[in-house]
Design an enzyme around this catalytic site. Structure first.
Site, mmCIF file in Angstrom:
data_model
loop_
_atom_site.group_PDB
_atom_site.id
_atom_site.type_symbol
_atom_site.label_atom_id
_atom_site.label_comp_id
_atom_site.label_asym_id
_atom_site.label_seq_id
_atom_site.Cartn_x
_atom_site.Cartn_y
_atom_site.Cartn_z
ATOM 1 N N LYS A 117 50.471 25.760 -10.078
ATOM 2 C CA LYS A 117 50.608 24.029 -10.924
ATOM 3 C C LYS A 117 49.626 23.544 -9.522
ATOM 4 O O LYS A 117 49.653 23.935 -8.876
ATOM 5 C CB LYS A 117 51.757 24.150 -10.706
ATOM 6 C CG LYS A 117 52.308 22.486 -10.648
ATOM 7 C CD LYS A 117 53.895 21.993 -10.953
ATOM 8 C CE LYS A 117 53.675 20.032 -11.316
ATOM 9 N NZ LYS A 117 55.366 19.881 -11.641
ATOM 10 N N SER A 162 56.949 18.132 -15.644
ATOM 11 C CA SER A 162 56.042 17.951 -15.093
ATOM 12 C C SER A 162 54.742 18.785 -15.475
ATOM 13 O O SER A 162 54.038 18.745 -15.520
ATOM 14 C CB SER A 162 56.156 17.349 -14.367
ATOM 15 O OG SER A 162 56.194 18.152 -13.095
ATOM 16 N N SER A 188 61.276 19.879 -14.477
ATOM 17 C CA SER A 188 59.648 19.338 -14.394
ATOM 18 C C SER A 188 59.581 20.778 -13.904
ATOM 19 O O SER A 188 58.202 21.709 -14.659
ATOM 20 C CB SER A 188 59.025 19.514 -13.421
ATOM 21 O OG SER A 188 59.013 17.973 -13.797
#
Lengths: 476, 485
Positions: free
Chosen positions: B76, B151, B175
């Site tokens: 990420k 996210s 997330s």
């Protein structure tokens, strides 16, 4: 109207750790800009603070030295504000739960002892520095200082004059150096004070509106700034005005304080516990191990010098103004094997003058305590007179060797043999008939002149007390 | 090959049936072909990826391989990786190249995994749809008109489309679990303190936790084996012995007590998702587990409490992005305040600004007690609810998201609707607990649904055991989105 000044001080003492409070970067002063700023200090994305135990240990030392309470659990909080030299946009400090609560500092002011209560002492990190010159209309940022550990020491509003405030600041300055938590270097900003000053009619119990004067980095500025500020407030009130709560800056050039920001434009720092750091928990065992390693404190030593050594209060205070000096004095006493008054007189006299001249601390003296003890012994056993000893001391300071060697080499040994002195006295009397007549005619001064002649004839080596006595006997 | 579990890929690499370089080229090829339609990546670096693949091959040849040596992964884009752009999905850091590695990145490097790219995400991890990315939304491989969740949307989309075998993510309020649910992948958020946050750009420090997304529970266990562990650079990292998260995978579920919070199965849960989750729970029953109703009385307060605490921490955490030392700085400004204002107004997107404003407000003098302090008190009650519930059960099961993935744009104008996406995940973060989501069926529109499993602190091995046994009995996790082969 008679006015009373009320003063509280907040002192930032830079803790003498090798590395910063939340990073491994060095705290050494004076490196090229930004060369001692790690990823944590410049607040790169993703970095996290890790508490330096050495800073906590110093806070504990301080808390114990002032008789404060070491909080078993204290909390680091974020103080949020924007400034270019504050890399994270917040300063890690302690807010609701500081590491040290309470305590007091005993201060000698004009022969009396004043008790200044401490509110708290808390750990925090320093910010960096903004450099506004040499960048052609821009500002430079140096983050070497960012993250340097500070102990902020806050007093109650216990001081009533600039003199008291300075005496407190000097005592605190000596104490933090004594216990080895701060180098006390005021030029480098290692020890700086903010003063909260208010005035009120004498006898009033309510506090007046205070102003905070920031960043006073010398005792002289502290004294002048408080005096100026108190005068300003009194004049303001007497002219029918009101003191506004505000932060003020001391301008050393103009010798005045001026408004920096009012209470209304004060920041809302939005303090909240820093979620990156766990609450600081200090176990009783840690406190005890720090206590065990703590040196004898200046107040205790001062009392001991007065009581056991029989020194006047003022001398005891001066001797304990720095640990180096106190240690030096104790070593001289040990070397001599007693006679503390004579030792103190030498340490406070010739030695202190030498140290002042050289601008060094006692532990860097060119004449060490053992050497000085050797000289003091020669005075005490009558080998040299006090006056000659001062010359010997200067020679020792110049590196000419130990007291005994200098005395022997220059033949400075005092003449204490009665026969030898009598012979010199007789010579002098024979050669100065006029002075003898004057003396007999009642001119006391003539006696001193004769003593001078005896000393001169003996090249300063005659024992002065003996010379006096023999001269008196001969003339009697 | 692209669909193989991590253990099978590792076996082929070790047996020299395929080289890491070949494997890396395979996935780079898939990224080149499929990612233009998905936007799962912000940065892909072929040169760096191939260089580490060759290094991994040398290690494999030397017989010094570990479980993930030579296997391509994605991080990420809020894990700092030395020499890589680390953007956090923000214009503020669009050009920021990290000079250092996050602990997690270091761990994967040390293990010999091959970093192929940095995954798309909601800006600074704030969002539940990946629409808040400065680099454009990532798309759901099951239906590219829909969001992949967020996210960690880029990580989820990349794993779902088999652009990488596994990826890292972070989970502050759901997330990892919510996007895993929306993309038919497996995702785990470990216990707070299990994975170091060092080098993981902070959103809400007391809630953030790094975790992993993969195709199966077993893959998640292997990822955690690399990621988790004490790190002295993170003061909230918990010092405990290294553990093998795969150790209990094969354990039968007989005797397992599964708690079903009554507050999770209400009208807020859409019927299609409820049907899948209930069927999954029935499957756990067939595997020997018993179910018990538990109660989380303060569940309804989780979202409001989160939206006080998380923005409060974020408002402070994001203060460092001031345009002074790195990151976006406005090109023209009148003075210092103007520089701050312009740089931050230009650098941060709307949702980030909204949360900074909310967070600044709740920490302000006069509001702190009513909001922040009150929220912290309720947070403790929420944590206590779980402690109580775990007296009666070993794990808690329920939905990971209230409905299947929604169309891009459907919730962008209503932040509160967006916040409710995390209805079932947020309380886990507030309590610092571990939670995972594994695919358990398909709901409306043939879109994936996830089963959430919540465990006690540091009970990841048991949660993974439950998920693995479920996956041994079902094949939801083997289903692939259309059009990716």
């Amino acid at each position: 109207m008679v006015w009373e000044i009320v003063i509280g001080l907040e002192t930032h003492a830079q803790l003498s750790t090798v590395s910063k409070i939340f990073s491994g970067a060095s705290t050494a002063f004076g490196a090229a800009p930004n060369t001692q700023a790690s990823a944590v200090d410049i607040a790169l994305p993703g970095v996290l603070p890790v508490l330096n135990k050495a800073a906590v240990e110093r806070a504990i030392r301080f808390g114990l030295a002032v008789g404060g309470r070491i909080a078993p659990r204290s909390v680091f909080a974020r103080k949020n504000y924007f400034y270019p030299d504050l890399p994270k946009g917040y300063q890690i400090s302690q807010f609701e739960l500081p590491v040290v609560v309470g305590g007091e500092v005993l201060v000698a002011v004009d022969g009396a002892e004043k008790r200044v209560r401490l509110t708290r002492a808390h750990l925090e990190e320093d910010a960096g520095k903004s450099l506004h010159e040499d960048f052609h209309g821009m500002s430079g940022i140096d983050l070497n200082r960012a993250g340097t550990p500070l102990l902020e020491i806050v007093t109650e509003p216990d001081m009533r004059s600039a003199r008291e405030a300075v005496a407190y600041a000097k005592t605190l300055h000596a104490l933090v150096r004594w216990i080895g938590i701060c180098d006390g270097n005021m030029q480098e900003g290692s020890f700086r004070c903010d003063a909260n000053v208010s005035v009120r009619p004498a006898g009033s119990q309510t506090l007046g509106t205070r102003c905070e004067i920031k960043n006073l980095n010398s005792f002289r500025f502290l004294e002048k700034a408080i005096e100026f500020e108190a005068r300003r407030q009194v004049e303001l009130i007497e002219d029918g005005g009101k003191v506004r709560q505000e932060t003020r800056l001391w301008d050393p050039q103009k010798g005045e304080t001026r408004a920096m920001r009012s209470k209304e434009d004060a920041h809302d720092y939005r303090y909240f516990p820093d979620p990156d750091l766990l609450p600081l928990e200090i176990a009783p065992e840690w406190i005890e191990s720090v206590r065990a390693a703590l040196p004898e404190l200046p107040a205790a030593m001062r009392a001991r010098f007065a009581a056991d050594h029989g020194l006047p209060e003022a001398d005891a205070t001066t001797l304990t103004s720095s640990k180096a000096l106190a240690t030096y004095y104790e070593q001289v006493v040990r070397g001599v094997g007693g006679e503390p008054k004579a030792c103190a007189s030498w340490v406070l006299g010739e030695l202190s003058a030498l140290l002042n001249r050289l601008e060094v601390e006692a532990d860097a003296s060119p004449v060490g305590p053992a050497a000085l003890a050797g000289l003091v012994q020669r005075v005490l056993d009558g080998t040299v007179s006090g006056k000659t000893a001062k010359d010997v001391f200067e020679s020792m300071a110049a590196g000419e060797g130990a007291a005994d060697a200098i005395i022997e080499k220059r033949g400075l040994r005092q003449i204490s043999d009665a026969g030898a002195i009598e012979a010199i006295v007789d010579q002098v009397l024979a050669a100065n008939a006029k002075l003898v007549d004057d003396y007999r005619a009642g001119k006391e001064k003539a006696f001193n002149a004769l003593v001078g002649q005896v000393m001169k004839a003996s090249q300063g080596k005659a024992n002065p007390a003996q010379a006096n006595a023999i001269l008196k006997a001969r003339l009697g | 090959m692209f669909d193989l579990p991590l253990s099978a890929l590792a076996a082929r690499l070790r047996d020299r049936k395929v080289s890491s370089e070949e494997l890396t080229r395979l996935f780079l090829g898939r990224i080149a072909r499929l990612d233009p339609g998905l936007n799962a990546f912000i940065t892909v670096d072929e040169d760096k990826a191939l260089a580490s693949a060759r290094a991994a091959d040398a290690r494999l040849a030397a017989g010094k391989a570990e479980a993930l040596t030579g296997i391509p992964i994605a991080h990420k884009d809020l894990f700092c990786a030395k020499g890589w752009k680390t953007t956090c999905g923000s214009r503020m850091l669009a050009d920021f190249v990290s000079p250092y590695d996050a602990h997690v990145v270091e761990q994967f490097d040390r293990a010999g995994a091959v970093l192929v790219g940095k995954a798309n995400m909601d800006e600074f991890a704030m969002g539940s749809s990946n629409e808040n990315s400065f680099f454009g939304p990532a798309r759901n491989p099951w239906d590219t008109t829909r969001v992949p969740g967020g996210s960690s949307g880029g990580s989820a989309a990349a794993v779902a489309a088999r652009l990488v075998p596994a990826a890292t993510g972070t989970d502050t309020g759901g997330s990892i679990r919510q996007p895993a649910s929306h993309t038919g992948t497996a995702g785990i958020r470990p216990t707070y303190g299990a994975v170091s946050r060092y080098g993981m750009v902070a959103f809400a420090s007391s809630l953030d936790q790094g975790g992993a997304l993969g195709k199966s529970a077993e893959d998640l266990a292997l990822m955690l084996n690399v990621m988790a562990g004490f790190d002295e650079r993170d003061s909230t990292s918990i010092e405990r012995p290294k553990e093998d998260y795969a150790r209990d995978l094969a354990k039968p579920l007989a005797g397992l007590r599964v708690g079903l919070p009554k507050q999770y199965f209400t009208a807020d849960l859409s019927a299609d998702v409820a049907a899948c989750v209930n069927a999954a729970i029935a499957e756990l029953g067939r595997l020997g587990a018993t179910t018990v109703e538990v109660s989380l009385p303060n569940q309804a307060l989780a979202v409001p409490v989160y939206y006080v605490i998380a923005p409060a921490e974020a408002s402070s955490n994001l203060s460092r992005f001031d345009g002074v030392r790195y990151g976006h700085r406005a090109s023209g400004y009148a003075d210092l305040d103007d520089m701050y204002r312009k740089s931050r107004a230009e650098g941060f997107g709307a949702e980030v600004q909204r949360r900074i404003l909310v967070g600044t407000y709740v920490l302000s003098h006069g509001y702190y007690d009513a909001y922040y302090l009150q929220a912290q008190k309720v947070r403790r009650l929420i944590a206590r609810d779980f402690t109580e519930a775990f007296r009666d059960c070993d794990v808690i099961a329920g939905p990971a998201a209230p409905a299947v993935a929604f169309p891009i744009g459907a919730k962008s104008s209503d932040p509160v609707q967006m916040y409710l996406e995390d209805l079932y995940t947020i309380s886990v973060n507030l309590a610092g607990l571990p939670g995972l989501s594994v695919p358990c069926g398909f709901g409306a529109g043939g879109l994936p649904v996830g089963l959430q499993v919540i465990g006690r602190h540091f009970d990841e091995a048991r949660m993974l055991n439950v998920a693995h046994q479920f996956q041994q009995a079902t094949d939801w996790h083997r289903r692939r989105p259309p059009g990716i082969d």
